[in-house]
Motif scaffolding. Sequence first.
Motif, PDB file in Angstrom:
ATOM      1  N   THR A  15      -7.984 -13.942   7.358  1.00  0.00           N
ATOM      2  CA  THR A  15      -8.055 -13.927   5.889  1.00  0.00           C
ATOM      3  C   THR A  15      -8.773 -12.674   5.405  1.00  0.00           C
ATOM      4  O   THR A  15      -8.324 -11.998   4.467  1.00  0.00           O
ATOM      5  N   VAL A  16      -9.879 -12.329   6.063  1.00  0.00           N
ATOM      6  CA  VAL A  16     -10.610 -11.097   5.717  1.00  0.00           C
ATOM      7  C   VAL A  16      -9.753  -9.873   6.055  1.00  0.00           C
ATOM      8  O   VAL A  16      -9.680  -8.912   5.277  1.00  0.00           O
ATOM      9  N   ASP A  21      -7.423  -2.339   3.602  1.00  0.00           N
ATOM     10  CA  ASP A  21      -6.421  -1.357   3.201  1.00  0.00           C
ATOM     11  C   ASP A  21      -5.836  -0.653   4.415  1.00  0.00           C
ATOM     12  O   ASP A  21      -4.627  -0.414   4.494  1.00  0.00           O
ATOM     13  N   ASP A  22      -6.705  -0.306   5.358  1.00  0.00           N
ATOM     14  CA  ASP A  22      -6.273   0.461   6.536  1.00  0.00           C
ATOM     15  C   ASP A  22      -6.182  -0.457   7.756  1.00  0.00           C
ATOM     16  O   ASP A  22      -7.025  -0.423   8.663  1.00  0.00           O
ATOM     17  N   GLU A 295       7.642   5.484  -3.442  1.00  0.00           N
ATOM     18  CA  GLU A 295       8.385   4.699  -2.454  1.00  0.00           C
ATOM     19  C   GLU A 295       7.673   4.710  -1.094  1.00  0.00           C
ATOM     20  O   GLU A 295       7.599   3.680  -0.432  1.00  0.00           O
ATOM     21  N   VAL A 296       7.161   5.864  -0.717  1.00  0.00           N
ATOM     22  CA  VAL A 296       6.446   5.968   0.562  1.00  0.00           C
ATOM     23  C   VAL A 296       5.164   5.133   0.534  1.00  0.00           C
ATOM     24  O   VAL A 296       4.853   4.419   1.496  1.00  0.00           O
ATOM     25  N   ILE A 297       4.432   5.187  -0.569  1.00  0.00           N
ATOM     26  CA  ILE A 297       3.211   4.379  -0.700  1.00  0.00           C
ATOM     27  C   ILE A 297       3.544   2.902  -0.619  1.00  0.00           C
ATOM     28  O   ILE A 297       2.847   2.120   0.029  1.00  0.00           O
ATOM     29  N   SER A 298       4.641   2.506  -1.265  1.00  0.00           N
ATOM     30  CA  SER A 298       5.066   1.101  -1.248  1.00  0.00           C
ATOM     31  C   SER A 298       5.405   0.638   0.165  1.00  0.00           C
ATOM     32  O   SER A 298       5.040  -0.473   0.564  1.00  0.00           O
ATOM     33  N   SER A 302       1.482  -1.957   3.634  1.00  0.00           N
ATOM     34  CA  SER A 302       1.230  -3.094   4.527  1.00  0.00           C
ATOM     35  C   SER A 302       0.415  -2.685   5.746  1.00  0.00           C
ATOM     36  O   SER A 302      -0.165  -3.529   6.429  1.00  0.00           O
ATOM     37  N   ARG A 303       0.362  -1.360   6.040  1.00  0.00           N
ATOM     38  CA  ARG A 303      -0.387  -0.863   7.203  1.00  0.00           C
ATOM     39  C   ARG A 303      -1.592  -0.012   6.822  1.00  0.00           C
ATOM     40  O   ARG A 303      -2.654  -0.118   7.428  1.00  0.00           O
ATOM     41  N   PHE A 304      -1.421   0.857   5.818  1.00  0.00           N
ATOM     42  CA  PHE A 304      -2.516   1.737   5.408  1.00  0.00           C
ATOM     43  C   PHE A 304      -2.215   2.300   4.028  1.00  0.00           C
ATOM     44  O   PHE A 304      -1.095   2.175   3.516  1.00  0.00           O
ATOM     45  N   SER A 305      -3.226   2.913   3.440  1.00  0.00           N
ATOM     46  CA  SER A 305      -3.067   3.545   2.131  1.00  0.00           C
ATOM     47  C   SER A 305      -2.989   5.058   2.328  1.00  0.00           C
ATOM     48  O   SER A 305      -4.022   5.723   2.518  1.00  0.00           O
ATOM     49  N   PRO A 306      -1.792   5.629   2.316  1.00  0.00           N
ATOM     50  CA  PRO A 306      -1.655   7.065   2.579  1.00  0.00           C
ATOM     51  C   PRO A 306      -2.156   7.906   1.415  1.00  0.00           C
ATOM     52  O   PRO A 306      -2.012   7.530   0.243  1.00  0.00           O
TER      53      PRO A 306
END
Length: 338
Positions: A15-16, A21-22, A295-298, A302-306
């Motif tokens: 849950t945590v 984000d990363d 689109e790339v950020i979207s 789910s894996r990281f914030s570029p």
Amino acid sequence: MSENEVDDKLTNSVTVFKYLDDKDIFQRFYARMLARRLIYAQSMSMDAEEAMINKLKQACGYEFTNKLHRMFTDISISRSDLQNKFSAFIKDEAIDLGISFSILVLQAGAWPIGQSNLPTFSMPQELEKNVNMFESFYNRSVSGRKLTWMHTFCSGELKLNYLKEPYFVTVGTFHMAILLTFNNSITCTFADIMESTRLPEPELVKQIQTLVDTKIIVTQDSSIVDEKSALMLNMGYINKRTKFKITTTVQKDTAQDVEHTHTAIDEDRKLYIQAAVVRTMKARKILKHNLLIQEVISQSKSRFSPSISMIKKCIESLIDKQYLERTPKFTHEYSYIA
């Protein structure tokens, strides 16, 4: 702790985790720690380990945990099927290995273990027969695969017979090779040990220093080990435990390891972003800069914030590689090159 309590703690951890984000950074370090627990058999519960991986899979998908599952499979096969087949092979060949010997065969692509910069090392004679027999068995059983021995992750148990009472000590392979050189003499020079083990000088200094710090061997002149050191077994060694373990440096993360991990994460992110850009442009053909960034950020969230700057560098790299180009009319618009 009951199974229900363990499951509750794992659920709370995931849950945590979902709020991170990363998540790719977590995955990298989690994989490194899991690898150590699996290799050194330090897990409190293999069922709990597997349950955690399954919960991460539910949260992030199969791709996120694919390598973790493969690590589990390697351990399972090595400790049951492979070991049983090797034992049967030894029995059929009527060979007495002389010592207890077990092997883990790991897939290079699944484990976060680097195969570059491995130190040179000469296997102790006491282990050569076992290693050669396993290689013979493996080459007969499996074709098209090459074994690379990861000596830094190996360990063995030695019995110290030269003291008033026997001690059993679990050590890494390098420490084992160093101690075995004292089988013929209670004193050895640094040069003698280097010739026997073939370890590079900096690595050998580090390994011997650990044994000196634990007082199993002593230096005749100074407590600091160097290439001029004369070493001898500590004949007066005493330990409250008759069975103990000397932890090798590879079981701990150094600052350099952490830095290398973050560098590897950055490289993975660049590849992920480039794949997302190509995937998007292949579907859209022509797209404005800001829409491509969104689109790339979207796709990556789910894996990281570029960062925007990293996405821009990846786009420029793909233009250089001729995957896309700027349209003639607008510099802030890209077209896909088929």
